[in-house]
Scaffold this motif. Structure first.
Motif, PDB file in Angstrom:
ATOM      1  N   ARG A  69      -7.741  69.153   3.770  1.00  0.00           N
ATOM      2  CA  ARG A  69      -8.465  69.421   2.524  1.00  0.00           C
ATOM      3  C   ARG A  69      -9.582  68.408   2.307  1.00  0.00           C
ATOM      4  N   LEU A  70      -9.335  67.166   2.697  1.00  0.00           N
ATOM      5  CA  LEU A  70     -10.352  66.133   2.541  1.00  0.00           C
ATOM      6  C   LEU A  70     -11.542  66.418   3.448  1.00  0.00           C
ATOM      7  N   TRP A  71     -11.277  66.884   4.667  1.00  0.00           N
ATOM      8  CA  TRP A  71     -12.361  67.240   5.580  1.00  0.00           C
ATOM      9  C   TRP A  71     -13.200  68.377   5.005  1.00  0.00           C
ATOM     10  N   GLU A  72     -12.540  69.340   4.373  1.00  0.00           N
ATOM     11  CA  GLU A  72     -13.261  70.438   3.725  1.00  0.00           C
ATOM     12  C   GLU A  72     -14.188  69.904   2.640  1.00  0.00           C
ATOM     13  N   THR A  73     -13.711  68.917   1.885  1.00  0.00           N
ATOM     14  CA  THR A  73     -14.507  68.312   0.824  1.00  0.00           C
ATOM     15  C   THR A  73     -15.698  67.543   1.396  1.00  0.00           C
ATOM     16  N   ILE A  74     -15.470  66.800   2.489  1.00  0.00           N
ATOM     17  CA  ILE A  74     -16.545  66.019   3.110  1.00  0.00           C
ATOM     18  C   ILE A  74     -17.639  66.947   3.644  1.00  0.00           C
ATOM     19  N   VAL A  75     -17.233  68.003   4.346  1.00  0.00           N
ATOM     20  CA  VAL A  75     -18.208  68.952   4.907  1.00  0.00           C
ATOM     21  C   VAL A  75     -19.008  69.616   3.799  1.00  0.00           C
ATOM     22  N   LEU A  76     -18.316  70.023   2.731  1.00  0.00           N
ATOM     23  CA  LEU A  76     -18.995  70.652   1.602  1.00  0.00           C
ATOM     24  C   LEU A  76     -20.019  69.696   0.980  1.00  0.00           C
ATOM     25  N   SER A  77     -19.636  68.430   0.820  1.00  0.00           N
ATOM     26  CA  SER A  77     -20.524  67.441   0.208  1.00  0.00           C
ATOM     27  C   SER A  77     -21.759  67.204   1.064  1.00  0.00           C
ATOM     28  N   ILE A  78     -21.549  67.070   2.369  1.00  0.00           N
ATOM     29  CA  ILE A  78     -22.681  66.819   3.272  1.00  0.00           C
ATOM     30  C   ILE A  78     -23.609  68.027   3.318  1.00  0.00           C
ATOM     31  N   PHE A  79     -23.031  69.226   3.407  1.00  0.00           N
ATOM     32  CA  PHE A  79     -23.852  70.438   3.481  1.00  0.00           C
ATOM     33  C   PHE A  79     -24.662  70.635   2.198  1.00  0.00           C
ATOM     34  N   ALA A  80     -24.008  70.438   1.043  1.00  0.00           N
ATOM     35  CA  ALA A  80     -24.716  70.581  -0.229  1.00  0.00           C
ATOM     36  C   ALA A  80     -25.827  69.541  -0.354  1.00  0.00           C
ATOM     37  N   THR A  81     -25.554  68.323   0.097  1.00  0.00           N
ATOM     38  CA  THR A  81     -26.559  67.256   0.012  1.00  0.00           C
ATOM     39  C   THR A  81     -27.748  67.534   0.911  1.00  0.00           C
ATOM     40  N   MET A  82     -27.507  67.966   2.139  1.00  0.00           N
ATOM     41  CA  MET A  82     -28.600  68.167   3.091  1.00  0.00           C
ATOM     42  C   MET A  82     -29.468  69.357   2.711  1.00  0.00           C
ATOM     43  N   THR A  83     -28.857  70.445   2.258  1.00  0.00           N
ATOM     44  CA  THR A  83     -29.674  71.588   1.835  1.00  0.00           C
ATOM     45  C   THR A  83     -30.451  71.258   0.554  1.00  0.00           C
ATOM     46  N   ALA A  84     -29.840  70.492  -0.343  1.00  0.00           N
ATOM     47  CA  ALA A  84     -30.550  70.063  -1.552  1.00  0.00           C
ATOM     48  C   ALA A  84     -31.690  69.117  -1.197  1.00  0.00           C
ATOM     49  N   THR A  85     -31.506  68.304  -0.150  1.00  0.00           N
ATOM     50  CA  THR A  85     -32.549  67.373   0.278  1.00  0.00           C
ATOM     51  C   THR A  85     -33.799  68.113   0.721  1.00  0.00           C
ATOM     52  N   TYR A 140     -20.070  74.422  -3.988  1.00  0.00           N
ATOM     53  CA  TYR A 140     -21.320  74.136  -3.269  1.00  0.00           C
ATOM     54  C   TYR A 140     -22.510  74.148  -4.222  1.00  0.00           C
ATOM     55  N   PHE A 141     -22.642  75.198  -5.024  1.00  0.00           N
ATOM     56  CA  PHE A 141     -23.799  75.302  -5.916  1.00  0.00           C
ATOM     57  C   PHE A 141     -23.782  74.216  -6.995  1.00  0.00           C
ATOM     58  N   ALA A 142     -22.591  73.853  -7.479  1.00  0.00           N
ATOM     59  CA  ALA A 142     -22.511  72.793  -8.482  1.00  0.00           C
ATOM     60  C   ALA A 142     -23.041  71.478  -7.913  1.00  0.00           C
ATOM     61  N   LEU A 143     -22.633  71.135  -6.691  1.00  0.00           N
ATOM     62  CA  LEU A 143     -23.125  69.918  -6.049  1.00  0.00           C
ATOM     63  C   LEU A 143     -24.598  70.039  -5.684  1.00  0.00           C
ATOM     64  N   PHE A 144     -24.997  71.218  -5.216  1.00  0.00           N
ATOM     65  CA  PHE A 144     -26.384  71.435  -4.809  1.00  0.00           C
ATOM     66  C   PHE A 144     -27.348  71.237  -5.981  1.00  0.00           C
ATOM     67  N   PHE A 145     -27.051  71.867  -7.111  1.00  0.00           N
ATOM     68  CA  PHE A 145     -27.974  71.807  -8.256  1.00  0.00           C
ATOM     69  C   PHE A 145     -28.127  70.380  -8.791  1.00  0.00           C
ATOM     70  N   SER A 146     -27.012  69.676  -8.948  1.00  0.00           N
ATOM     71  CA  SER A 146     -27.095  68.309  -9.483  1.00  0.00           C
ATOM     72  C   SER A 146     -27.775  67.377  -8.495  1.00  0.00           C
ATOM     73  N   THR A 147     -27.495  67.556  -7.200  1.00  0.00           N
ATOM     74  CA  THR A 147     -28.127  66.725  -6.169  1.00  0.00           C
ATOM     75  C   THR A 147     -29.617  66.997  -6.089  1.00  0.00           C
ATOM     76  N   PHE A 148     -29.981  68.258  -6.169  1.00  0.00           N
ATOM     77  CA  PHE A 148     -31.391  68.642  -6.115  1.00  0.00           C
ATOM     78  C   PHE A 148     -32.190  67.965  -7.226  1.00  0.00           C
ATOM     79  N   GLY A 149     -31.700  68.046  -8.453  1.00  0.00           N
ATOM     80  CA  GLY A 149     -32.414  67.447  -9.573  1.00  0.00           C
ATOM     81  C   GLY A 149     -32.569  65.954  -9.434  1.00  0.00           C
ATOM     82  N   PHE A 150     -31.508  65.278  -8.986  1.00  0.00           N
ATOM     83  CA  PHE A 150     -31.565  63.820  -8.832  1.00  0.00           C
ATOM     84  C   PHE A 150     -32.531  63.416  -7.723  1.00  0.00           C
ATOM     85  N   LEU A 151     -32.451  64.095  -6.572  1.00  0.00           N
ATOM     86  CA  LEU A 151     -33.284  63.708  -5.435  1.00  0.00           C
ATOM     87  C   LEU A 151     -34.761  63.990  -5.676  1.00  0.00           C
ATOM     88  N   VAL A 152     -35.086  65.038  -6.407  1.00  0.00           N
ATOM     89  CA  VAL A 152     -36.499  65.306  -6.693  1.00  0.00           C
ATOM     90  C   VAL A 152     -37.113  64.116  -7.424  1.00  0.00           C
TER      91      VAL A 152
END
Length: 261
Positions: A69-85, A140-152
């Motif tokens: 389950r932790l690996w699933e969380t790590i992959v989700l976090s990295i994927f959401a961060t990179m696409t938001a980047t 994914y979308f929850a992490l993506f949206f918040s990450t996107f706004g911060f990184l911009v």
């Protein structure tokens, strides 16, 4: 003249300090918070955690399930961060005063990013659960949206601070917009941008745990399940694994940041 300026700065600092004290005291009175009682409760809390949150041998048998389950969380976090980047970099180029194509577009890009940034990740998760239900897409979308706004915002500040002189020199030589971006902006700003990306990966792994509790996915789902069943030994095991992973990622990101800076 200098004495008057220093005196004014001292008065401003003193007034701000007094206001902070008043706000702190007022908040404590309104919330009925007692600092002394909080300090007194610390030893008992530490003892309770030491007794109840230490994983037993029975809890350790579930470690493979926790790691999955932790690996699933790590992959989700990295994927959401990179696409938001990727999306944030595009909006930052449009929103930065150094690289914006048109003033109105720059204002619109900063406005959109501000909206996404000022909505907390928990609020995104709660709103998206209504639309997508309890699944990985919601997280994914929850992490993506918040990450996107911060990184911009961070990317815009990085571009404006680090590359203005180089951009002006390239524009003076008649370089095209893409040449300015790839030869003047990105080389100067990439190390700092990568630092922000690694920071968001660390942050999102922590946030993904909370998002998982709300969406029923990842390590957050296990944490919520064992917490509600009062299985504190498993709660302790999950907490320890999350902390170790965050420390490991922080250590690796610091190494990478030093290598590229």
């Amino acid at each position: 003249m200098d004495t008057d300026i220093l005196r004014k700065k001292k008065w401003r600092t003193t007034i701000i300090f007094i206001l902070l004290i008043v706000l702190t005291y007022s908040s404590a009175v309104i919330t009925e918070f007692s600092l002394i009682e909080g300090i007194i409760a610390i030893p008992g809390t530490v003892i309770w955690m030491a007794v109840n949150l230490i994983p037993s041998s029975e809890a350790l048998e579930n470690l493979p399930k926790v790691l999955e389950r932790l690996w699933e969380t790590i992959v989700l976090s990295i994927f959401a961060t990179m696409t938001a980047t990727i999306c944030a970099l595009f909006f930052a180029m449009m929103g930065s005063k150094t690289t914006q194509v048109q003033h109105f577009v720059g204002i619109a890009a900063r406005f959109v990013a501000s909206i996404f940034r000022n909505i907390p990740v928990v609020a995104w998760a709660l709103m998206l659960v209504i639309s997508f239900g309890h699944n990985v897409i919601t997280g994914y979308f929850a992490l993506f949206f918040s990450t996107f706004g911060f990184l911009v915002r961070m990317f815009i500040e990085t571009i404006d601070e680090a590359s203005s002189d180089g951009v002006e020199a390239l524009k003076a030589t008649g370089s095209t917009y893409l040449q300015v971006v790839f030869k003047g902006v990105l080389p100067d700003t990439m190390p700092q941008m990568l630092s922000w990306v690694f920071y968001m990966i660390e942050t999102n792994i922590r946030s993904a745990t909370l998002v998982g509790i709300l969406t029923g996915t990842g390590i957050g789902y296990l944490f919520d399940m064992y917490y509600k069943s009062l299985n504190y030994e498993m709660v302790g095991l999950i907490t320890i694994t999350i902390v170790l992973v965050v420390f490991a990622i922080e250590f690796a990101s610091n190494k990478i940041r030093r290598a590229i800076s």
